[in-house]
Write an enzyme that holds these catalytic residues in place. Structure first.
Site, PDB file in Angstrom:
ATOM      1  N   GLY A 330       1.141  -1.253   0.472  1.00  0.00           N
ATOM      2  CA  GLY A 330       0.239  -0.148   0.540  1.00  0.00           C
ATOM      3  C   GLY A 330       0.798   1.342   0.236  1.00  0.00           C
ATOM      4  N   GLY A 333      -0.966   8.888   2.854  1.00  0.00           N
ATOM      5  CA  GLY A 333      -0.263   9.916   2.714  1.00  0.00           C
ATOM      6  C   GLY A 333       0.982  10.139   3.362  1.00  0.00           C
ATOM      7  N   GLY A 335       3.195   7.580   4.204  1.00  0.00           N
ATOM      8  CA  GLY A 335       4.726   6.504   3.762  1.00  0.00           C
ATOM      9  C   GLY A 335       3.421   5.039   2.600  1.00  0.00           C
ATOM     10  N   VAL A 337       2.992   1.219   2.713  1.00  0.00           N
ATOM     11  CA  VAL A 337       3.444  -0.063   3.907  1.00  0.00           C
ATOM     12  C   VAL A 337       4.252  -1.480   3.042  1.00  0.00           C
ATOM     13  CG1 VAL A 337       1.749  -1.310   5.172  1.00  0.00           C
ATOM     14  CG2 VAL A 337       1.359   1.587   4.546  1.00  0.00           C
ATOM     15  N   ASP A 447      -9.116  10.254   9.897  1.00  0.00           N
ATOM     16  CA  ASP A 447      -8.636  10.345   8.360  1.00  0.00           C
ATOM     17  C   ASP A 447      -9.526   8.548   8.052  1.00  0.00           C
ATOM     18  OD1 ASP A 447      -8.149  10.360   5.853  1.00  0.00           O
ATOM     19  OD2 ASP A 447      -6.157   9.681   5.694  1.00  0.00           O
TER      20      ASP A 447
END
Ligand code: NAG
Ligand code: NAG
Ligand code: NAG
Ligand code: NAG
Ligand code: NAG
Ligand code: NAG
Ligand code: NAG
Ligand code: NAG
Length: 647
Positions: A330, A333, A335, A337, A447
């Site tokens: 992934g 926003g 960083g 993954v 978020d």
């Protein structure tokens, strides 16, 4: 002799090290005084959000961005952003993230403002309702003078400054619009930077800088000046503020160097002295550096190393096969993954943070400590972190079955999303949020969106990335605001005034309910300039709530329960934060342990009240307009006439 001058140059470099400063200080925000025509405001706003998103992506990849969204006159949004060329990439990201947090000050909602220029020390952003890409000067251009008067020989200062700015304005147009340098003469040094924005051609660049130069005289006798133009930026100061290591080739804007003359005339014994001095200097600076580093990683270093939460960088690097692309699961926003397997066989998700946290190590570790203590079946566990390596990493439990965004995109496996599964996901997410808000340390997620709700094999939802906002200090930088928050899910008072409470999460959760039940992402509605909230609200008005339920379910769902959940969604997304229920109440409502009131306020404000709220300024309290039209018919009618401004 050449050895001596080499040492001298070397000493110079050590004395003027590059600054570790993202230059993320706000210089000026200049909102346009025109507004988008009321009828087109809705579409303008949608394009504005799209433009801001596109801008962010482009800046991360290429440090500047030029974006046009929309095609119709009065609805099209033109946007531009760029970092100063001497900033390193992480500094650019930090500066732009900061800059974006100011955008709400000239936001098209609710005032209808259709333009703004945002100047920072290290970056620039502008958006407008017309094509400004050929504009290098504007009536809003401004000069910002330093606070301290120059003390010293004024005539020398003036001569040096004139020479510097003249040379910068000649160099920059020839050098892709960028130049830095300094003039040192008669014991007075002036440092300068000039940059023209990417869309400005070299002749306009020259004009723009020339115009800036005519204005900076107004700042005397200040020792520092920043000229902010629509097409360029010019700054000089008596201290070094730019990162000279990025300036290639380094520009030697140097006048007569008295030291050099002395050295040239000196004897071998001076060279010897210099060698001795250099050795002493090196040993001394190394000691200083080490002690500074020790201080930086924090008084905590010992605690960190002993803590179970600390995972050595090398181990995580190996676990993810050196952050190989094949292990990337992934990109968020904050960083990327990566999936990794620890030596003991545990599968984990490793998040590589975009932001450099070395200055904040203490704070960061304290927060990781706090967040890792939060355990709930509907929250992704934070297992540890690594802060002693070259970059900061966070280690989470690995949740195998992707995010809801994945499941609702392209209708993958959507037959798996039965009504029971959807209900379970909504309920679990509500429980997780209620725990975050009310039972843990009062953490606001900021978020909540499809991409942050992960599911395991049994479709148990797990909220990801909570507490991330807390990892970044809030006092000076409002970075957290920039990282977190996805347009389309953000509560109006948060977007407009930056006012943040748990109720902002409740709002996002309301949007989430509607997305899960309808099987559509809120973005897919944006194309028709209707938000998912509009759609649900208008169906509610005409008593046809169930029309929104995902057709993939083929009618296999209890209609009454579906309507109940949609109504809870509307309650959560009411315009006024006070009217939204707390998450624990939402949990009870879903459980049938609490009465479900009627949503009274549509989740958006109408155009005329947006007009009249022109006077709301950031910081003032937000008085939500109450909903005045009583009949549901007129409500639907207004919708048809596009009179709504939505978020
Ligand atoms: C200066 O720029 C270089 C090149 O991008 C970068 O490696 C370095 O970290 C920067 N230094 C500072 C202090 O920003
Ligand atoms: C907007 O600002 C410009 C320049 O400051 C000014 O000339 C113009 O009259 C203003 N327009 C309105 C509608 O206030
Ligand atoms: C755009 O707005 C201006 C001023 O409000 C108006 O005169 C013009 O007709 C609008 N154009 C379109 C295509 O709507
Ligand atoms: C540079 O841009 C300006 C404004 O857009 C334009 O008037 C001028 O002709 C351009 N000059 C060149 C050489 O392209
Ligand atoms: C920029 O272009 C627009 C049309 O694209 C034109 O109306 C305007 O006069 C131009 N401005 C300048 C400064 O060239
Ligand atoms: C300033 O410097 C110039 C050149 O070095 C010198 O001629 C002048 O006397 C100095 N003025 C003062 C007030 O020191
Ligand atoms: C240079 O400036 C410093 C402080 O600004 C002053 O102490 C020193 O005496 C000056 N040297 C000369 C040669 O003017
Ligand atoms: C500035 O430009 C002039 C003329 O090109 C040159 O003589 C002078 O050395 C330059 N100054 C610096 C500081 O580069």
């Amino acid at each position: 002799m050449s050895l001596a001058s080499f040492l001298l140059v070397f000493l110079f470099c050590r004395f003027f090290p590059a600054l570790a400063d993202p230059r993320a200080t706000e210089l000026a925000v200049m909102c346009s005084n025109t507004t988008a025509p009321v009828l087109q405001r809705q579409a303008f706003l949608t394009n504005f959000y799209d433009a801001m998103e596109a801008l962010t992506d482009l800046i991360t990849s290429q440090r500047y961005a030029l974006v046009v969204k929309g095609t119709t006159q009065n609805e099209t949004v033109y946007a531009f952003g760029e970092c100063m060329k001497d900033l390193s990439k992480p500094d650019c990201d930090v500066c732009f993230a900061q800059c974006k947090t100011r955008v709400h000050r000239c936001s098209p909602f609710p005032r209808g403002t259709n333009g703004g220029m945002f100047f920072f020390d290290g970056c620039y952003l502008r958006y407008d309702g017309y094509n400004f890409f050929n504009e290098s000067l504007s009536p809003r251009d401004r000069t910002i003078c330093g606070t301290e008067d120059f003390r010293g020989n004024w005539s020398v200062f003036k001569a040096n400054t004139v020479e510097l700015v003249r040379n910068l304005s000649i160099e920059a147009p020839k050098n892709e619009g960028f130049s830095v340098g300094y003039v040192r003469r008669s014991n007075v040094t002036i440092y300068g930077l000039a940059q023209c924005w990417k869309f400005v051609n070299s002749s306009s660049c020259q004009n723009c800088l020339a115009e800036a130069i005519t204005r900076i005289g107004s700042c005397s006798p200040k020792g520092e000046v920043k000229a902010l133009n629509a097409g360029c930026y010019l700054r000089y100061a008596t201290h070094n503020f730019y990162n000279s290591s990025n300036n290639n080739p380094p520009q030697e804007h140097r006048g007569h160097n008295n030291y050099a003359i002395i050295v040239a005339a000196s004897s071998a014994s001076l060279a010897f002295l210099l060698i001795v001095a250099t050795v002493i200097f090196l040993v001394w600076t190394n000691l200083l550096k080490r002690s500074r580093e020790r201080r930086q990683v924090g008084v905590l270093l010992n605690t960190v190393i002993k803590s179970k939460l600390n995972m050595p960088y090398e181990i995580l690097e190996k676990a993810t096969d050196y952050f190989s692309d094949s292990n990337k699961v992934g990109e968020g926003g904050s960083g990327s993954v990566f999936k990794g397997v620890l030596p003991d066989g545990t599968t984990v998700a490793v998040k590589r943070l975009t932001f450099n946290t070395s200055q904040w190590a203490d704070h960061f570790f304290n927060e990781v400590n706090l967040i890792s203590g939060i355990r709930h079946k509907n929250l992704v566990k934070l297992l540890g972190c690594s802060i002693t390596g070259p970059e900061s990493l966070l280690v989470y439990e690995f949740v195998p079955n992707h995010s809801l965004y994945y499941h609702l995109s392209g209708r993958r496996n959507s037959q798996q999303l039965t009504w029971e599964v959807r209900h379970k996901i909504i309920f679990g997410t509500a429980e997780g949020l209620a725990y975050l808000h009310e039972e843990s340390q009062r953490i606001i997620h900021r978020d909540i969106k499809l991409g942050n709700i992960l599911v395991d094999e049994n479709f148990t939802p797990k909220i990801a990335d909570f507490g991330l906002a807390r990892l970044f200090p809030e006092d000076k930088s409002h970075l957290s605001t920039a990282i977190c928050g996805t347009l389309g899910y953000m509560a109006p008072e948060y977007v407009v005034l930056g006012k943040l409470t748990e109720k902002a999460d409740v709002y996002s959760f309301g949007v989430l309910i509607m997305e899960i039940i309808s099987g559509k992402k809120s973005k897919s509605f944006v194309q028709n300039s209707y938000s998912i909230l509009h759609r649900v609200w208008s169906l509610y008005g005409s008593n046809k709530l169930c029309d929104i339920v995902d057709t993939m379910l083929e009618g296999n769902y209890p209609a009454e329960e579906a309507c109940k959940l949609l109504k809870i969604g509307l309650l959560c997304a009411q315009a006024s934060a006070e009217l939204r229920p707390a998450m624990s109440v939402v949990v009870k409502m879903i459980n049938n342990n609490h009465e479900i009131t009627q949503p009274t306020q549509p989740p958006f404000l109408n155009g005329s009240s947006a007009e009249s709220s022109k006077s709301i300024l950031p910081g003032e309290s937000f008085q939500p307009r109450s909903y005045t039209q009583s009949s549901e018919d007129s409500m639907t009618e207004s919708l048809i006439h596009h009179k709504w401004v939505t978020i």
